[in-house]
Write a protein that holds these residues in place. Structure first.
Motif, PDB file in Angstrom:
ATOM      1  N   THR A 243     -42.301 -18.713 -31.954  1.00 13.86           N
ATOM      2  CA  THR A 243     -43.200 -18.191 -31.237  1.00 13.86           C
ATOM      3  C   THR A 243     -44.036 -19.805 -30.274  1.00 13.86           C
ATOM      4  OG1 THR A 243     -45.161 -17.853 -32.482  1.00 13.86           O
ATOM      5  CG2 THR A 243     -43.909 -15.759 -31.528  1.00 13.86           C
ATOM      6  N   LEU A 244     -43.842 -21.058 -31.205  1.00 11.35           N
ATOM      7  CA  LEU A 244     -44.073 -21.925 -30.467  1.00 11.35           C
ATOM      8  C   LEU A 244     -43.795 -22.634 -29.053  1.00 11.35           C
ATOM      9  CD1 LEU A 244     -45.707 -24.655 -32.246  1.00 11.35           C
ATOM     10  CD2 LEU A 244     -43.566 -25.501 -32.881  1.00 11.35           C
ATOM     11  N   ARG A 245     -44.628 -22.976 -28.681  1.00 14.43           N
ATOM     12  CA  ARG A 245     -43.844 -24.084 -27.291  1.00 14.43           C
ATOM     13  C   ARG A 245     -45.424 -25.424 -27.770  1.00 14.43           C
ATOM     14  NH1 ARG A 245     -41.174 -20.577 -28.485  1.00 14.43           N
ATOM     15  NH2 ARG A 245     -40.577 -19.185 -26.737  1.00 14.43           N
ATOM     16  N   PHE A 246     -45.020 -26.326 -26.546  1.00 11.40           N
ATOM     17  CA  PHE A 246     -45.842 -27.161 -27.160  1.00 11.40           C
ATOM     18  C   PHE A 246     -45.655 -27.818 -25.225  1.00 11.40           C
ATOM     19  CE2 PHE A 246     -42.747 -27.558 -29.929  1.00 11.40           C
ATOM     20  CZ  PHE A 246     -43.135 -28.570 -31.390  1.00 11.40           C
ATOM     21  N   GLU A 247     -46.760 -27.731 -24.923  1.00 14.98           N
ATOM     22  CA  GLU A 247     -47.913 -27.592 -23.875  1.00 14.98           C
ATOM     23  C   GLU A 247     -48.900 -28.546 -23.837  1.00 14.98           C
ATOM     24  OE1 GLU A 247     -49.502 -23.875 -22.595  1.00 14.98           O
ATOM     25  OE2 GLU A 247     -47.221 -22.961 -22.918  1.00 14.98           O
ATOM     26  N   GLY A 248     -48.699 -29.642 -22.541  1.00 16.99           N
ATOM     27  CA  GLY A 248     -49.899 -30.935 -22.667  1.00 16.99           C
ATOM     28  C   GLY A 248     -49.926 -31.821 -23.307  1.00 16.99           C
ATOM     29  N   GLY A 249     -48.804 -31.672 -24.658  1.00 16.57           N
ATOM     30  CA  GLY A 249     -49.146 -32.988 -25.782  1.00 16.57           C
ATOM     31  C   GLY A 249     -49.564 -31.906 -26.836  1.00 16.57           C
ATOM     32  N   GLU A 250     -49.847 -30.105 -26.754  1.00 17.04           N
ATOM     33  CA  GLU A 250     -50.476 -29.497 -27.347  1.00 17.04           C
ATOM     34  C   GLU A 250     -50.091 -28.835 -28.102  1.00 17.04           C
ATOM     35  OE1 GLU A 250     -53.768 -28.155 -26.867  1.00 17.04           O
ATOM     36  OE2 GLU A 250     -55.260 -29.875 -27.136  1.00 17.04           O
ATOM     37  N   ALA A 251     -48.997 -28.124 -29.843  1.00 16.35           N
ATOM     38  CA  ALA A 251     -48.424 -27.126 -29.722  1.00 16.35           C
ATOM     39  C   ALA A 251     -49.412 -26.449 -30.199  1.00 16.35           C
ATOM     40  CB  ALA A 251     -48.282 -27.831 -31.518  1.00 16.35           C
ATOM     41  N   LYS A 252     -48.841 -24.755 -29.484  1.00 18.63           N
ATOM     42  CA  LYS A 252     -49.424 -24.092 -30.222  1.00 18.63           C
ATOM     43  C   LYS A 252     -48.771 -22.255 -30.337  1.00 18.63           C
ATOM     44  CE  LYS A 252     -51.995 -25.197 -25.648  1.00 18.63           C
ATOM     45  NZ  LYS A 252     -52.073 -24.858 -24.291  1.00 18.63           N
ATOM     46  N   LEU A 253     -49.130 -22.363 -31.045  1.00 18.45           N
ATOM     47  CA  LEU A 253     -47.947 -20.897 -31.777  1.00 18.45           C
ATOM     48  C   LEU A 253     -49.000 -19.182 -31.462  1.00 18.45           C
ATOM     49  CD1 LEU A 253     -48.271 -21.915 -35.918  1.00 18.45           C
ATOM     50  CD2 LEU A 253     -46.395 -21.210 -34.082  1.00 18.45           C
ATOM     51  N   GLY A 254     -47.893 -18.519 -31.082  1.00 19.28           N
ATOM     52  CA  GLY A 254     -48.324 -17.247 -30.687  1.00 19.28           C
ATOM     53  C   GLY A 254     -48.150 -17.139 -29.697  1.00 19.28           C
ATOM     54  N   ASP A 255     -46.993 -17.567 -28.574  1.00 15.97           N
ATOM     55  CA  ASP A 255     -46.672 -17.220 -27.128  1.00 15.97           C
ATOM     56  C   ASP A 255     -45.804 -15.773 -26.849  1.00 15.97           C
ATOM     57  OD1 ASP A 255     -46.707 -17.945 -25.137  1.00 15.97           O
ATOM     58  OD2 ASP A 255     -44.236 -18.529 -25.103  1.00 15.97           O
ATOM     59  N   GLU A 256     -46.099 -15.561 -25.890  1.00 15.08           N
ATOM     60  CA  GLU A 256     -44.997 -14.457 -25.489  1.00 15.08           C
ATOM     61  C   GLU A 256     -43.359 -14.326 -26.502  1.00 15.08           C
ATOM     62  OE1 GLU A 256     -44.852 -10.293 -24.340  1.00 15.08           O
ATOM     63  OE2 GLU A 256     -46.966 -11.378 -25.049  1.00 15.08           O
ATOM     64  N   THR A 257     -42.523 -13.611 -26.385  1.00 19.17           N
ATOM     65  CA  THR A 257     -41.845 -14.438 -26.474  1.00 19.17           C
ATOM     66  C   THR A 257     -40.449 -12.553 -26.145  1.00 19.17           C
ATOM     67  OG1 THR A 257     -41.053 -13.109 -28.756  1.00 19.17           O
ATOM     68  CG2 THR A 257     -41.676 -15.269 -28.904  1.00 19.17           C
ATOM     69  N   TRP A 258     -39.716 -12.880 -26.313  1.00 19.12           N
ATOM     70  CA  TRP A 258     -38.535 -10.950 -25.381  1.00 19.12           C
ATOM     71  C   TRP A 258     -38.680 -10.346 -26.785  1.00 19.12           C
ATOM     72  CZ3 TRP A 258     -34.360  -9.580 -29.019  1.00 19.12           C
ATOM     73  CH2 TRP A 258     -34.059 -10.934 -29.365  1.00 19.12           C
ATOM     74  N   ARG A 259     -39.179 -10.835 -28.396  1.00 21.37           N
ATOM     75  CA  ARG A 259     -39.221  -9.882 -28.846  1.00 21.37           C
ATOM     76  C   ARG A 259     -40.085  -8.284 -28.685  1.00 21.37           C
ATOM     77  NH1 ARG A 259     -35.657 -11.218 -33.347  1.00 21.37           N
ATOM     78  NH2 ARG A 259     -34.687 -13.915 -32.950  1.00 21.37           N
ATOM     79  N   LEU A 260     -41.503  -9.432 -28.526  1.00 19.71           N
ATOM     80  CA  LEU A 260     -42.762  -8.872 -28.709  1.00 19.71           C
ATOM     81  C   LEU A 260     -42.756  -7.138 -27.859  1.00 19.71           C
ATOM     82  CD1 LEU A 260     -45.012 -11.542 -28.802  1.00 19.71           C
ATOM     83  CD2 LEU A 260     -43.872  -9.881 -30.565  1.00 19.71           C
ATOM     84  N   PRO A 261     -42.480  -7.229 -26.305  1.00 22.66           N
ATOM     85  CA  PRO A 261     -42.384  -6.149 -25.870  1.00 22.66           C
ATOM     86  C   PRO A 261     -41.705  -4.654 -26.245  1.00 22.66           C
ATOM     87  CG  PRO A 261     -41.665  -7.372 -24.099  1.00 22.66           C
ATOM     88  CD  PRO A 261     -41.454  -7.806 -25.407  1.00 22.66           C
TER      89      PRO A 261
END
Length: 294
Positions: A243-261
């Motif tokens: 669920t890790l994504r890198f946006e605007g130079g920051e690392a963010k855990l908990g992004d929506e993934t194909w598994r969640l639905p």
């Protein structure tokens, strides 16, 4: 020592079979030698394999693929040579500071994947600071355009099941088949590929940082037998990292993934397994219904 000694016995049987003209039996004994001891140099030589940094033991033809350093020339210049690397046999081999990737996809995709993995490694070292040793470099990635090439590589591996993405504990390599056709001509890494790459590279990072040296498929099987009720932890952490994504130079855990639905659907329908049963699932049981269990 046990695995090496058994491998030596298998290699002795190989020599006897070979000298006696028993070609099929000789091949079986040679294959069994490296199954018992992955680093058996005499057997690897007989198989015409050589050790390549980042990729381990490969065929002499694969070893002939010359790596290029990311950043040694502008990406646009490398991209002009993409047509020469569209087959797996003539694929790109590109190295960054801590990774090396082999891919028959465009150079821009290789560069984007390496950038993603370098960010993942940096995040991992911060997240696990003081817990693990720094993983060795370079770590290898096989990134495929075609399923048939992934399957051909997988067929060379002991105890490896069909999958579009996996990490193999004996080769310490990540194998991923790209599914982001829409990103084919773009500079980035598509959403599906990002999730698969990070998931499997997380396995690789934890394995290598924890210095989990697997040198025999039988050693690997023995380790799994001792920890059948803990495998969900290994996959759970990799799914979390997925669920890790890198946006605007920051690392963010908990992004929506194909598994969640799918997980929400199971939860709302009441079809999730009992927690006690789930935590006791073995490696094979988790994989048998991976869509639900993951």
């Amino acid at each position: 020592k046990y695995y090496r000694s058994v491998a030596d016995l298998c290699f002795g049987a190989y020599r006897i079979a070979k000298s006696g003209g028993l070609a099929a039996e000789a091949k079986q004994c040679l294959d069994k030698t490296v199954e018992f001891y992955h680093e058996h140099e005499a057997a690897r030589k007989e198989r015409d394999e050589v050790r390549v940094e980042g990729f381990g033991w490969v065929s002499r033809a694969d070893a002939a693929l010359k790596p290029v350093e990311l950043g040694s020339r502008p990406v646009e210049e490398f991209a002009k040579e993409d047509v020469q690397h569209e087959d797996w046999a003539s694929a790109w081999v590109v190295r960054s500071k801590h990774y090396v990737i082999r891919t028959d996809l465009p150079f821009r995709r290789a560069a984007a994947v390496l950038e993603l993995l370098e960010k993942l490694r940096e995040f991992f070292l911060v997240w696990c600071e003081g817990v693990f040793a720094e993983p060795p470099s370079p770590m290898g990635i096989y990134f495929f355009r075609k399923t048939r090439d992934l399957d051909a590589e997988r067929a060379k591996l002991p105890n490896s099941r069909a999958a579009v993405a996996f990490y193999h504990g004996m080769t310490n390599l990540v194998y991923v088949r790209s599914w982001d056709s829409a990103a084919e001509e773009s500079d980035g890494v598509g959403r599906s590929d990002t999730e698969f790459l990070i998931h499997e590279a997380a396995h690789q990072l934890f394995d290598m940082a924890a210095e989990q040296r697997v040198f025999s498929i039988f050693q690997h099987a023995n380790q799994r037998a001792d920890a059948i009720d803990n495998y969900w932890v290994v996959e759970g952490i990799a799914c979390y990292f997925g669920t890790l994504r890198f946006e605007g130079g920051e690392a963010k855990l908990g992004d929506e993934t194909w598994r969640l639905p799918a997980a929400r659907g199971l939860l709302s329908s009441g079809r999730l397994p009992a927690l006690k049963d789930f935590l006791g699932k073995s490696y094979d049981e988790l994989l048998a219904n991976s869509d639900q269990n993951y």
